[in-house]
Design an enzyme around this catalytic site. Structure first.
Site, PDB file in Angstrom:
ATOM      1  N   ARG A 193       0.836  -1.197   0.000  1.00 21.61           N
ATOM      2  CA  ARG A 193       0.000   0.000   0.000  1.00 21.61           C
ATOM      3  C   ARG A 193       0.867   1.241   0.000  1.00 21.61           C
ATOM      4  O   ARG A 193       1.922   1.277   0.620  1.00 21.61           O
ATOM      5  CB  ARG A 193      -0.899   0.025   1.242  1.00 21.61           C
ATOM      6  CG  ARG A 193      -2.198  -0.710   1.071  1.00 21.61           C
ATOM      7  CD  ARG A 193      -3.121  -0.519   2.244  1.00 21.61           C
ATOM      8  NE  ARG A 193      -2.520  -1.013   3.465  1.00 21.61           N
ATOM      9  CZ  ARG A 193      -2.033  -0.261   4.423  1.00 21.61           C
ATOM     10  NH1 ARG A 193      -2.078   1.061   4.342  1.00 21.61           N
ATOM     11  NH2 ARG A 193      -1.501  -0.807   5.493  1.00 21.61           N
ATOM     12  N   TYR A 200      -1.836  -2.762  -6.926  1.00 25.09           N
ATOM     13  CA  TYR A 200      -1.547  -3.553  -5.733  1.00 25.09           C
ATOM     14  C   TYR A 200      -2.689  -3.564  -4.706  1.00 25.09           C
ATOM     15  O   TYR A 200      -3.198  -2.504  -4.336  1.00 25.09           O
ATOM     16  CB  TYR A 200      -0.259  -3.083  -5.035  1.00 25.09           C
ATOM     17  CG  TYR A 200      -0.026  -3.980  -3.858  1.00 25.09           C
ATOM     18  CD1 TYR A 200       0.473  -5.266  -4.057  1.00 25.09           C
ATOM     19  CD2 TYR A 200      -0.453  -3.623  -2.594  1.00 25.09           C
ATOM     20  CE1 TYR A 200       0.562  -6.157  -3.016  1.00 25.09           C
ATOM     21  CE2 TYR A 200      -0.351  -4.511  -1.535  1.00 25.09           C
ATOM     22  CZ  TYR A 200       0.157  -5.775  -1.759  1.00 25.09           C
ATOM     23  OH  TYR A 200       0.231  -6.669  -0.732  1.00 25.09           O
ATOM     24  N   LYS A 221      -9.810  -2.049   1.620  1.00 27.44           N
ATOM     25  CA  LYS A 221      -9.593  -0.920   2.524  1.00 27.44           C
ATOM     26  C   LYS A 221     -10.384   0.318   2.089  1.00 27.44           C
ATOM     27  O   LYS A 221     -10.888   1.063   2.924  1.00 27.44           O
ATOM     28  CB  LYS A 221      -8.106  -0.589   2.636  1.00 27.44           C
ATOM     29  CG  LYS A 221      -7.241  -1.764   3.108  1.00 27.44           C
ATOM     30  CD  LYS A 221      -7.666  -2.228   4.488  1.00 27.44           C
ATOM     31  CE  LYS A 221      -7.234  -3.638   4.794  1.00 27.44           C
ATOM     32  NZ  LYS A 221      -5.924  -3.810   5.371  1.00 27.44           N
ATOM     33  N   HIS A 237     -10.511  -2.210  11.448  1.00 27.24           N
ATOM     34  CA  HIS A 237      -9.428  -3.046  10.917  1.00 27.24           C
ATOM     35  C   HIS A 237      -9.147  -4.153  11.938  1.00 27.24           C
ATOM     36  O   HIS A 237      -8.119  -4.153  12.609  1.00 27.24           O
ATOM     37  CB  HIS A 237      -8.188  -2.172  10.698  1.00 27.24           C
ATOM     38  CG  HIS A 237      -7.070  -2.855   9.961  1.00 27.24           C
ATOM     39  ND1 HIS A 237      -5.758  -2.488  10.126  1.00 27.24           N
ATOM     40  CD2 HIS A 237      -7.068  -3.852   9.049  1.00 27.24           C
ATOM     41  CE1 HIS A 237      -4.993  -3.238   9.344  1.00 27.24           C
ATOM     42  NE2 HIS A 237      -5.756  -4.069   8.679  1.00 27.24           N
ATOM     43  N   SER A 247      -1.309  -3.429  10.151  1.00 27.36           N
ATOM     44  CA  SER A 247      -0.949  -4.318   9.058  1.00 27.36           C
ATOM     45  C   SER A 247       0.264  -5.158   9.428  1.00 27.36           C
ATOM     46  O   SER A 247       1.226  -4.646  10.010  1.00 27.36           O
ATOM     47  CB  SER A 247      -0.626  -3.506   7.806  1.00 27.36           C
ATOM     48  OG  SER A 247      -1.744  -2.738   7.452  1.00 27.36           O
ATOM     49  N   CYS A 250       0.678  -7.416  11.661  1.00 30.17           N
ATOM     50  CA  CYS A 250       0.940  -7.617  13.086  1.00 30.17           C
ATOM     51  C   CYS A 250       0.184  -8.817  13.646  1.00 30.17           C
ATOM     52  O   CYS A 250       0.077  -8.973  14.855  1.00 30.17           O
ATOM     53  CB  CYS A 250       0.617  -6.349  13.865  1.00 30.17           C
ATOM     54  SG  CYS A 250       1.781  -5.018  13.498  1.00 30.17           S
ATOM     55  N   ASP A 260      -9.484  -9.643   8.725  1.00 34.01           N
ATOM     56  CA  ASP A 260      -8.919  -8.300   8.479  1.00 34.01           C
ATOM     57  C   ASP A 260      -9.862  -7.140   8.785  1.00 34.01           C
ATOM     58  O   ASP A 260      -9.410  -6.107   9.269  1.00 34.01           O
ATOM     59  CB  ASP A 260      -8.466  -8.203   7.019  1.00 34.01           C
ATOM     60  CG  ASP A 260      -7.517  -7.042   6.751  1.00 34.01           C
ATOM     61  OD1 ASP A 260      -6.556  -6.890   7.517  1.00 34.01           O
ATOM     62  OD2 ASP A 260      -7.748  -6.293   5.790  1.00 34.01           O
ATOM     63  N   ARG A 281       1.713 -12.042  -0.853  1.00 35.24           N
ATOM     64  CA  ARG A 281       0.389 -12.363  -0.293  1.00 35.24           C
ATOM     65  C   ARG A 281      -0.289 -13.520  -1.008  1.00 35.24           C
ATOM     66  O   ARG A 281       0.081 -13.873  -2.132  1.00 35.24           O
ATOM     67  CB  ARG A 281      -0.514 -11.131  -0.452  1.00 35.24           C
ATOM     68  CG  ARG A 281       0.022  -9.888   0.259  1.00 35.24           C
ATOM     69  CD  ARG A 281      -0.870  -9.422   1.331  1.00 35.24           C
ATOM     70  NE  ARG A 281      -0.235  -8.431   2.193  1.00 35.24           N
ATOM     71  CZ  ARG A 281      -0.734  -8.074   3.370  1.00 35.24           C
ATOM     72  NH1 ARG A 281      -1.842  -8.618   3.811  1.00 35.24           N
ATOM     73  NH2 ARG A 281      -0.116  -7.180   4.116  1.00 35.24           N
TER      74      ARG A 281
HETATM   75  P1  GTP Z   1      -2.359  -7.551   7.225  1.00 36.39           P
HETATM   76  O1  GTP Z   1      -2.960  -8.524   6.276  1.00 36.39           O
HETATM   77  O2  GTP Z   1      -1.251  -6.750   6.641  1.00 36.39           O
HETATM   78  O3  GTP Z   1      -3.387  -6.667   7.874  1.00 36.39           O
HETATM   79  O4  GTP Z   1      -1.582  -8.412   8.356  1.00 36.39           O
HETATM   80  P2  GTP Z   1      -2.101  -9.245   9.618  1.00 36.39           P
HETATM   81  O5  GTP Z   1      -2.341  -8.338  10.767  1.00 36.39           O
HETATM   82  O6  GTP Z   1      -3.198 -10.136   9.222  1.00 36.39           O
HETATM   83  O7  GTP Z   1      -0.805 -10.118   9.992  1.00 36.39           O
HETATM   84  P3  GTP Z   1      -0.478 -11.664   9.748  1.00 36.39           P
HETATM   85  O8  GTP Z   1      -1.262 -12.567  10.633  1.00 36.39           O
HETATM   86  O9  GTP Z   1      -0.540 -11.934   8.308  1.00 36.39           O
HETATM   87  O10 GTP Z   1       1.020 -11.714  10.242  1.00 36.39           O
HETATM   88  C1  GTP Z   1       1.997 -10.855   9.720  1.00 36.39           C
HETATM   89  C2  GTP Z   1       3.369 -11.411   9.962  1.00 36.39           C
HETATM   90  O11 GTP Z   1       3.592 -11.577  11.352  1.00 36.39           O
HETATM   91  C3  GTP Z   1       3.575 -12.783   9.320  1.00 36.39           C
HETATM   92  O12 GTP Z   1       4.868 -12.831   8.787  1.00 36.39           O
HETATM   93  C4  GTP Z   1       3.407 -13.728  10.473  1.00 36.39           C
HETATM   94  O13 GTP Z   1       4.167 -14.903  10.282  1.00 36.39           O
HETATM   95  C5  GTP Z   1       3.904 -12.911  11.668  1.00 36.39           C
HETATM   96  N1  GTP Z   1       3.188 -13.280  12.909  1.00 36.39           N
HETATM   97  C6  GTP Z   1       1.850 -13.453  13.063  1.00 36.39           C
HETATM   98  N2  GTP Z   1       1.545 -13.828  14.333  1.00 36.39           N
HETATM   99  C7  GTP Z   1       2.709 -13.881  14.995  1.00 36.39           C
HETATM  100  C8  GTP Z   1       3.071 -14.208  16.351  1.00 36.39           C
HETATM  101  O14 GTP Z   1       2.241 -14.538  17.193  1.00 36.39           O
HETATM  102  N3  GTP Z   1       4.402 -14.140  16.664  1.00 36.39           N
HETATM  103  C9  GTP Z   1       5.344 -13.779  15.749  1.00 36.39           C
HETATM  104  N4  GTP Z   1       6.617 -13.737  16.148  1.00 36.39           N
HETATM  105  N5  GTP Z   1       5.048 -13.478  14.476  1.00 36.39           N
HETATM  106  C10 GTP Z   1       3.751 -13.518  14.096  1.00 36.39           C
HETATM  107  C1  SPV Z   2      -3.047  -4.266   5.170  1.00 32.05           C
HETATM  108  O1  SPV Z   2      -2.063  -3.662   4.747  1.00 32.05           O
HETATM  109  O2  SPV Z   2      -3.577  -3.993   6.264  1.00 32.05           O
HETATM  110  C2  SPV Z   2      -3.617  -5.368   4.374  1.00 32.05           C
HETATM  111  C3  SPV Z   2      -3.139  -5.562   3.010  1.00 32.05           C
HETATM  112  O3  SPV Z   2      -4.500  -6.061   4.834  1.00 32.05           O
HETATM  113  S1  SPV Z   2      -3.849  -4.454   1.889  1.00 32.05           S
HETATM  114  O4  SPV Z   2      -5.056  -5.065   1.325  1.00 32.05           O
HETATM  115  O5  SPV Z   2      -2.874  -4.206   0.813  1.00 32.05           O
HETATM  116  O6  SPV Z   2      -4.219  -3.226   2.546  1.00 32.05           O
HETATM  117 MN    MN Z   3      -5.000  -5.463   6.987  1.00 32.99          MN
END
Ligand code: GTP
Ligand code: SPV
Ligand code: MN
Length: 565
Positions: free
Chosen positions: A71, A199, A208, A228, A250, A252, A277, A353
């Protein structure tokens, strides 16, 4: 231009709007999607060598330009008459002036291409909370993502024809020129225009752009919340059901928490997915209920593997579109942390992704289809903080929960082009996604809380605290079940807690976290000086708002006093 038959289907009003844009963008044809065109789009993309067929069943790889692989917050705008309505955390543009400029960029931008008309419903079809929209795009990859991530259906058109309000989105790939990249929202007008990007969150406008930025604007007017957040239904061994939602910035951990697998320590516990999400929260009979506006997941590939998340691995082994992942000699997708026996030919982008239908996920909650959604019993905020924030704490009240949400800061990630790896304010994980002034948003949260007779308790979690060597102290992923269990038992009044100035932390002598006491001591340590610095940083951040709610300022004073004494 539209054919007679298409006009009949779309109705006068919608047809006019679409033809207006077609006159400017000049596509060679217009195609209306009604939900069953995935194969057709994949075929076209394959023929044009824009997709790579992978070894996994029905899986494909698409590559976006390296400078268009996340983004772009710098190119994202809220266009309102008054700058103040966008607020100090948004980029603002004058709607009239930017519209003129955008129409110049759009001029002939679809020449020789197909313009796809994508009608969609967000939320369960029969939900009184669902919304409709129509998006135009000249990009087959974007259209394909929409078919997976939103409910694309003729029924949306029927609702629009009956006079329902709808969001109108225009996406054009243009030359993918980053200097002329604009993602512009017109909240008052229910309109979105996105150009020179293809993207994810920049271009897949249902995500979003509609489900958060435009929706948050509507939500304030209509008295609900667009967040979110992920959400899950947790069922304990006593078969009691519990709704948990979590706002993390994002990258996290939302998708991973949403698809957590209770391991052997959690026999007879079940976790069912509502959303990974975004959720829309409504008050009903004094309680908070969440629906998921989306129909699929656009998840982070990096870090996903059998060990960290076997549930997701199972889901994405077929019928998945991968974006910017790496590749092995065997034509398997590849990314950091994934096991492979084949030679790695190409590395993954840190923000690579997967796009997959949520219906393919094996543990989907029945509430995903419920018109009113899942009742939410606890709300979590969390972020990436290598120090200071304990593994988990419970805030003292809705107001203090809102304050901690407003104070949320996170180490930034590869999800965003700008500001990689800094500590950045991101209230409620919504700073990049709010369609109006954030001070008003804080007030809206406080008001929403007042409507709730049965308020969800608000917790803060941090999976990302590190030791002196920089390693994560907490194992995370499926082990986060320990924290989920504590949160549930706490909310049911089953476990004691230790009162600290920030809130209640677990009594980890009594509650099992599956970890040695020394590490837990580190994970729950309260560093007084560092917290006082955190509060003073928060004060500085809050000072950018003209109408910051007095209730929250007062709560911050109290919090600081408690920490000092
Ligand atoms: P967006 O789609 O961007 O909103 O991300 P999200 O908040 O859904 O995060 P996601 O669960 O995809 O995790 C993002 C990154 O953090 C990935 O590389 C995961 O492997 C890592 N991750 C997720 N949960 C944990 C955790 O509990 N511990 C650690 N160390 N890493 C984590
Ligand atoms: C984020 O960045 O919080 C996402 C991926 O979930 S995107 O759809 O690119 O915003
Ligand atoms: Mn997100």
């Amino acid at each position: 231009m539209l054919t007679k038959k298409q006009i009949e289907l779309l109705g006068e009003n919608l047809s006019k709007k679409i033809e207006n844009i077609a006159r400017i963008t000049n596509p060679k044809e217009i195609k209306i999607l009604i939900g069953n065109e995935k194969e057709f789009l994949i075929e076209k993309l394959l023929k044009e060598k824009r997709l790579v067929k992978l070894k996994w069943k029905n899986c494909y790889l698409y590559r976006t330009k390296p400078y268009d692989a996340a983004r772009s917050e710098a190119s994202t705008y809220i266009a309102t008459k008054k700058k103040e309505d966008a607020g100090p955390t948004n980029n603002w543009l004058d709607p009239k002036r930017i519209r003129k400029k955008l129409f110049k960029i759009l001029k002939n931008s679809m020449k020789g291409k197909t313009m796809y008309v994508v009608p969609y419903i967000l939320g369960p079809e029969k939900s009184p909370y669902s919304k409709v929209g129509v998006m135009l795009t000249d990009n087959e990859y974007v259209a394909l993502n929409e078919l997976i991530l939103a409910k694309v259906t003729k029924k949306a058109i029927l609702r629009i024809k009956k006079g329902e309000d709808f969001v109108f989105g225009i996406h054009s790939t243009c030359k993918l020129d980053p200097k002329n990249r604009y993602i512009v929202h017109f909240p008052g007008k229910n309109e979105i225009i996105s150009v020179n990007t293809e993207y994810g969150g920049n271009a897949i406008l249902t995500k979003k752009c509609h489900s958060l930025r435009i929706a948050s604007f509507q939500a304030r007017k209509e008295g609900w919340l667009a967040e979110h957040m992920m959400a899950i239904q947790v069922i304990n061994p006593e078969k009691e059901s519990f709704g948990i939602s979590a706002a993390f910035p994002s990258m996290c951990g939302k998708t991973n928490l949403a698809t957590i697998k209770p391991e052997k320590e959690f026999k007879n516990w079940k976790v069912k997915l509502l959303s990974d999400d975004i959720i829309w929260i409504h008050e009903k009979e004094g309680k908070a209920y969440a629906i998921n506006p989306e129909y699929g997941m656009f998840g982070v590939a990096n870090g996903t593997n059998e060990k960290t998340n076997s549930n997701i691995m199972k889901t994405i082994k077929q019928d998945t579109i991968f974006t910017n992942v790496g590749l092995t000699k065997n034509l398997e997708p590849w990314w950091d942390g994934l096991e492979t026996k084949s030679k790695i030919l190409e590395k993954a982008n840190p923000n690579s992704r997967f796009t997959v239908s949520i219906l393919k996920y094996q543990n989907l909650s029945k509430y995903f289809f419920d018109p009113f959604g899942l009742k939410i019993d606890a709300i979590l905020f969390g972020s990436r903080r290598k120090e200071l924030f304990p593994l988990v704490f419970e805030t003292f009240s809705w107001e203090e929960g809102v304050l901690f949400g407003a104070m949320l800061r996170s180490e930034t990630t590869a999800a965003v082009i700008e500001n990689y790896k800094q500590l950045k304010n991101d209230p409620m994980a919504m700073r990049p996604f709010l369609g109006y002034n954030m001070a008003k948003y804080f007030l809206h949260w406080l008001k929403f809380g007042k409507k709730l007779k049965e308020k969800p308790r608000i917790f803060f979690v941090n999976w990302f605290r590190r030791d002196e060597k920089g390693n994560f102290i907490w194992p995370g992923f499926n082990k986060n079940m320990y924290v989920i269990k504590w949160i549930i038992e706490r909310s049911k009044g089953k476990v004691n807690a230790i009162k600290t100035p920030i809130g209640f932390i677990p009594n980890y002598d009594e509650f099992d976290f599956g970890m040695e006491k020394e590490k837990l001591e580190k994970l729950f340590e309260i560093d007084k000086e560092a917290w006082l610095k955190e509060f003073s940083d928060a004060r500085k951040f809050f000072s950018i708002f003209q109408n910051f709610p007095k209730v929250l300022s007062k709560k911050l004073d109290e919090l600081e006093e408690r920490m000092k004494s």
